[in-house]
Design a protein around this motif. Structure first.
Motif, PDB file in Angstrom:
ATOM      1  N   ILE A  23      57.601 -15.623  69.333  1.00 54.65           N
ATOM      2  CA  ILE A  23      57.325 -15.225  70.549  1.00 54.65           C
ATOM      3  C   ILE A  23      56.629 -16.153  71.079  1.00 54.65           C
ATOM      4  N   HIS A  24      55.677 -16.878  70.343  1.00 57.52           N
ATOM      5  CA  HIS A  24      54.912 -18.039  71.039  1.00 57.52           C
ATOM      6  C   HIS A  24      55.613 -19.121  71.094  1.00 57.52           C
ATOM      7  N   LEU A  25      56.580 -19.596  70.115  1.00 60.58           N
ATOM      8  CA  LEU A  25      57.485 -20.613  70.567  1.00 60.58           C
ATOM      9  C   LEU A  25      58.421 -20.372  71.674  1.00 60.58           C
ATOM     10  N   ALA A  26      58.727 -19.160  71.734  1.00 62.20           N
ATOM     11  CA  ALA A  26      59.870 -18.812  73.104  1.00 62.20           C
ATOM     12  C   ALA A  26      58.924 -19.050  74.294  1.00 62.20           C
ATOM     13  N   GLU A  27      57.860 -18.801  74.174  1.00 63.38           N
ATOM     14  CA  GLU A  27      56.758 -18.881  75.409  1.00 63.38           C
ATOM     15  C   GLU A  27      56.648 -20.526  75.592  1.00 63.38           C
ATOM     16  N   LEU A  28      56.827 -21.237  74.702  1.00 67.84           N
ATOM     17  CA  LEU A  28      56.441 -22.692  74.658  1.00 67.84           C
ATOM     18  C   LEU A  28      57.909 -23.231  75.208  1.00 67.84           C
ATOM     19  N   ASN A  29      58.782 -22.444  75.389  1.00 66.60           N
ATOM     20  CA  ASN A  29      60.285 -22.839  75.755  1.00 66.60           C
ATOM     21  C   ASN A  29      61.379 -23.364  74.869  1.00 66.60           C
ATOM     22  N   TYR A  30      60.843 -23.087  73.533  1.00 68.44           N
ATOM     23  CA  TYR A  30      61.782 -23.415  72.264  1.00 68.44           C
ATOM     24  C   TYR A  30      62.900 -22.317  72.334  1.00 68.44           C
ATOM     25  N   ASP A  31      64.197 -22.779  71.959  1.00 67.15           N
ATOM     26  CA  ASP A  31      65.335 -21.812  71.894  1.00 67.15           C
ATOM     27  C   ASP A  31      65.072 -21.214  70.522  1.00 67.15           C
ATOM     28  N   SER A  32      66.203 -20.181  70.285  1.00 69.25           N
ATOM     29  CA  SER A  32      66.238 -19.460  69.051  1.00 69.25           C
ATOM     30  C   SER A  32      66.759 -20.272  68.051  1.00 69.25           C
ATOM     31  N   PHE A  33      67.362 -21.254  68.141  1.00 68.46           N
ATOM     32  CA  PHE A  33      67.740 -22.206  67.261  1.00 68.46           C
ATOM     33  C   PHE A  33      66.335 -23.090  66.494  1.00 68.46           C
ATOM     34  N   PHE A  49      62.869 -12.073  63.794  1.00 68.10           N
ATOM     35  CA  PHE A  49      63.586 -11.757  65.026  1.00 68.10           C
ATOM     36  C   PHE A  49      63.546 -10.497  65.577  1.00 68.10           C
ATOM     37  N   PHE A  50      62.974  -9.436  64.557  1.00 66.91           N
ATOM     38  CA  PHE A  50      62.681  -8.073  65.034  1.00 66.91           C
ATOM     39  C   PHE A  50      61.839  -7.828  66.212  1.00 66.91           C
ATOM     40  N   ASN A  51      60.584  -8.510  65.951  1.00 68.52           N
ATOM     41  CA  ASN A  51      59.674  -8.576  67.154  1.00 68.52           C
ATOM     42  C   ASN A  51      60.179  -9.139  68.470  1.00 68.52           C
ATOM     43  N   LEU A  52      60.869 -10.217  68.051  1.00 74.95           N
ATOM     44  CA  LEU A  52      61.720 -10.925  69.386  1.00 74.95           C
ATOM     45  C   LEU A  52      62.442  -9.860  70.015  1.00 74.95           C
ATOM     46  N   TYR A  53      63.161  -9.215  69.095  1.00 71.53           N
ATOM     47  CA  TYR A  53      64.141  -8.019  69.712  1.00 71.53           C
ATOM     48  C   TYR A  53      63.305  -7.046  70.518  1.00 71.53           C
ATOM     49  N   CYS A  54      62.262  -6.695  70.003  1.00 75.29           N
ATOM     50  CA  CYS A  54      61.423  -5.421  70.592  1.00 75.29           C
ATOM     51  C   CYS A  54      60.843  -6.172  71.660  1.00 75.29           C
ATOM     52  N   TYR A  55      60.284  -7.281  71.829  1.00 70.70           N
ATOM     53  CA  TYR A  55      59.926  -8.217  73.130  1.00 70.70           C
ATOM     54  C   TYR A  55      60.927  -8.071  74.204  1.00 70.70           C
ATOM     55  N   GLN A  56      62.054  -8.505  73.675  1.00 66.53           N
ATOM     56  CA  GLN A  56      63.451  -8.397  74.744  1.00 66.53           C
ATOM     57  C   GLN A  56      63.644  -7.078  75.408  1.00 66.53           C
ATOM     58  N   LEU A  57      63.277  -5.964  74.629  1.00 70.17           N
ATOM     59  CA  LEU A  57      63.507  -4.636  75.186  1.00 70.17           C
ATOM     60  C   LEU A  57      62.298  -4.349  76.269  1.00 70.17           C
ATOM     61  N   GLY A  58      61.169  -5.201  76.161  1.00 66.94           N
ATOM     62  CA  GLY A  58      60.205  -5.184  77.124  1.00 66.94           C
ATOM     63  C   GLY A  58      58.929  -4.246  76.655  1.00 66.94           C
ATOM     64  N   PHE A  59      58.926  -4.318  75.328  1.00 64.80           N
ATOM     65  CA  PHE A  59      57.664  -3.616  74.677  1.00 64.80           C
ATOM     66  C   PHE A  59      56.427  -4.641  74.907  1.00 64.80           C
ATOM     67  N   SER A  60      55.273  -3.775  74.997  1.00 64.12           N
ATOM     68  CA  SER A  60      54.050  -4.620  75.134  1.00 64.12           C
ATOM     69  C   SER A  60      53.672  -5.147  73.951  1.00 64.12           C
ATOM     70  N   ALA A  98      62.012 -23.728  62.482  1.00 60.45           N
ATOM     71  CA  ALA A  98      60.801 -23.518  62.147  1.00 60.45           C
ATOM     72  C   ALA A  98      60.401 -22.765  60.963  1.00 60.45           C
ATOM     73  N   TRP A  99      60.904 -21.588  61.173  1.00 61.69           N
ATOM     74  CA  TRP A  99      60.655 -20.722  59.834  1.00 61.69           C
ATOM     75  C   TRP A  99      61.616 -21.199  58.724  1.00 61.69           C
ATOM     76  N   ALA A 100      62.486 -21.897  58.847  1.00 63.20           N
ATOM     77  CA  ALA A 100      63.395 -22.379  57.662  1.00 63.20           C
ATOM     78  C   ALA A 100      62.532 -23.668  57.123  1.00 63.20           C
ATOM     79  N   VAL A 101      62.032 -24.374  57.993  1.00 62.30           N
ATOM     80  CA  VAL A 101      61.115 -25.490  57.364  1.00 62.30           C
ATOM     81  C   VAL A 101      59.978 -24.769  56.160  1.00 62.30           C
ATOM     82  N   ALA A 102      59.302 -23.915  56.947  1.00 62.19           N
ATOM     83  CA  ALA A 102      58.250 -23.284  56.153  1.00 62.19           C
ATOM     84  C   ALA A 102      58.950 -22.599  54.775  1.00 62.19           C
ATOM     85  N   VAL A 103      59.930 -22.040  54.991  1.00 62.16           N
ATOM     86  CA  VAL A 103      60.519 -21.369  53.656  1.00 62.16           C
ATOM     87  C   VAL A 103      60.975 -22.397  52.559  1.00 62.16           C
ATOM     88  N   ALA A 104      61.593 -23.627  53.281  1.00 55.48           N
ATOM     89  CA  ALA A 104      62.101 -24.731  52.370  1.00 55.48           C
ATOM     90  C   ALA A 104      60.724 -25.483  51.684  1.00 55.48           C
TER      91      ALA A 104
END
Length: 396
Positions: free
Chosen positions: A225-235, A28-39, A240-246
C-alpha cells in the motif's frame, strides 16, 4: 534411502506450493481489501485475526499430532479443509463475513508451516544444516509468483488472486497425499518431554523473536500500500517483493556453509542488526533504487533469521516434542508477533502513515536485538546458569 528421497521430493513440492500461494496472498490480499474500501484498522484486523488463529490452532493441532502420532493425517486433513474454506472468499466482499471466513480458514491453515518444518527436520536427519536448500523451493515459488502476478493483476484486477490462491491450495492438498509416514507416526516410549521447552534460554529467544516479527507487521501489512501511495504500479510492487525473496534464496542456497561457520545465536544477532537498518531505511526511502537496495536485507532479516530460528528451536526441543517445538516457535513469532504488529500498525496507520510505522519497527527490532545480545553475553559468562544441556555438535 528411496523412502527418504521420496520424502524430500514431496517436502520440496509442499514448500513450493505453500509459499507460492503465499506469494499471491502476502503482497496482494491487503491491496485487494484496500481497493474494496476497507480502512487501515479493518485491514489490520483481518491480518491480526489470521495470526490469532495461527497462535491457538497451531498449538492445538501440534499437541494433538504429538499425542496421537498423527502428524501426517492431520496435515493432509487441514490442507483439504483450509482449501475448501478459502473458496468462501469468492462469495462476499462484506468485511464481517470476510472476518468470519478468515477465522474459519485460519483454524485449519494454522498448523501447516509448523508441520512442514517438523517434517523437514525429521526427513533431513543428521543433515539439518541443509534445511535452507530444502526451504529454498518455497522462496523460488514466491519470487516466480510475485513477478508474474504483478502483470496479471494490472491486466485483470487484483480480485483474480482469490481464484488463483484457491487453485494453489487444492493442488497443495492433493500433493500432500504422497507424504510417506515418518517416525512421528509411530509411538514414542516414555511420553512427551514438552516441559523441557520451559527454560530461560527458550523463553528469552521467543521473546526476542516476538519483537523481531512484531517489527515486520507494518511491512507485511502496508508495504504494498505504501508503494502504491508513492505512485508505483503493481509490476514494481511485485518486483520489490521479488528482489527481497531473491536475496532470501541466496541466503538459503549458502545456508549449509553459513551454519557450519557461525553459531545460530550469532546469525540471529546479525539479523536483528540488519532489521534495524532496513526499517529505519524504509522510514526515509522513497526512490526506486533505495527501496530495492533495502529489500536486499530481506536475505538476513527473514532468510537467515528464519533458518536460524527453526534450527535453534529444533536443537532445544526433545525428540518426542519436535512438532510442538516448531509450533510454539511459529505461534509466538509468526502468530503472536505478527498479530501484534498487524493490529498495532493497523491502529496507527491513519495517524503515522506507513513511514512512521517503519520507524516504530526499527525501534522494536533494536530492543529485541539488545535483549538477545545481553542474554547471550550473560550465558557466555554463566554457562551453567540452569539451562537444559543440549549436545552442541552443530557448532564448528
Amino acid at each position: 534411502m528411496e523412502k527418504h528421497a521420496n520424502g524430500r521430493g514431496i517436502l520440496a513440492s509442499q514448500y513450493f506450493l505453500y509459499f507460492g500461494t503465499m506469494g499471491m496472498h502476502l503482497p496482494f490480499f491487503n491491496l485487494y481489501c484496500y481497493q474494496l474500501g476497507f480502512s487501515g484498522f479493518q485491514i489490520g484486523t483481518l491480518s491480526g485475526m489470521r495470526s490469532v488463529t495461527l497462535i491457538v490452532f497451531s498449538l492445538f493441532w501440534s499437541v494433538l499430532a504429538d499425542r496421537l502420532h498423527a502428524r501426517r493425517r492431520i496435515y493432509i486433513g487441514c490442507n483439504f479443509i483450509s482449501a475448501a474454506a478459502w473458496g468462501l472468499f469468492l462469495m462476499t466482499t462484506d468485511f464481517w463475513w470476510m472476518l468470519a471466513i478468515t477465522v474459519l480458514y485460519g483454524i485449519f491453515y494454522a498448523p501447516l508451516i509448523a508441520f512442514l518444518e517438523a517434517f523437514a527436520m525429521e526427513v533431513l536427519g543428521r543433515n539439518k544444516q541443509r534445511y535452507g536448500r530444502m526451504r529454498m523451493w518455497g522462496s523460488i515459488a514466491f519470487i516466480i509468483i510475485v513477478l508474474i502476478l504483478g502483470r496479471i493483476i494490472d491486466e485483470y484486477g487484483v480480485k483474480i488472486i482469490l481464484a488463483l490462491i484457491l487453485a494453489g491450495s487444492w493442488l497443495q492438498a492433493l500433493v500432500a497425499l504422497g507424504f510417506p509416514k515418518t517416525r512421528a507416526e509411530r509411538p514414542h516410549p516414555g511420553g512427551g518431554n514438552w516441559r523441557h521447552l520451559l527454560n530461560h534460554q527458550v523463553g528469552v529467544f521467543l521473546a526476542c523473536a516476538f519483537l523481531m516479527l512484531l517489527s515486520h507487521g507494518a511491512y507485511y501489512n502496508f508495504f504494498s500500500i505504501h508503494l502504491a501511495e508513492l505512485n508505483y504500479d503493481s509490476f514494481f510492487i511485485g518486483v520489490a517483493w521479488a528482489v527481497a525473496v531473491a536475496a532470501e534464496i541466496l541466503a538459503m542456497l549458502f545456508s549449509e556453509r553459513l551454519f557450519r561457520r557461525f553459531r545460530y545465536e550469532t546469525v540471529l544477532l546479525v539479523s536483528f542488526a540488519a532489521a534495524v537498518i532496513r526499517w529505519f531505511g524504509l522510514w526515509e526511502a522513497e526512490s526506486m533504487v533505495a527501496i530495492l537496495a533495502l529489500q536486499l536485507l530481506h536475505a538476513v532479516t527473514y532468510g537467515a533469521f528464519h533458518m536460524a530460528s527453526v534450527l535453534h528451536i529444533d536443537s532445544l526441543a526433545p525428540d518426542d516434542a519436535k512438532t510442538l517445538g516448531q509450533a510454539v516457535n511459529n505461534a509466538v513469532t509468526y502468530g503472536l508477533g505478527l498479530m501484534a504488529g498487524f493490529f498495532l500498525s493497523g491502529a496507527l496507520y491513519k495517524t503515522l502513515g506507513a513511514q512512521g510505522l517503519f520507524a516504530l519497527s526499527g525501534v522494536a527490532a533494536l530492543v529485541g536485538g539488545l535483549i538477545f545480545a545481553a542474554y547471550e553475553r550473560f550465558r557466555s559468562r554463566h554457562p551453567d546458569g540452569g539451562e537444559l544441556k543440549i549436545p552442541d555438535s552443530r557448532r564448528s
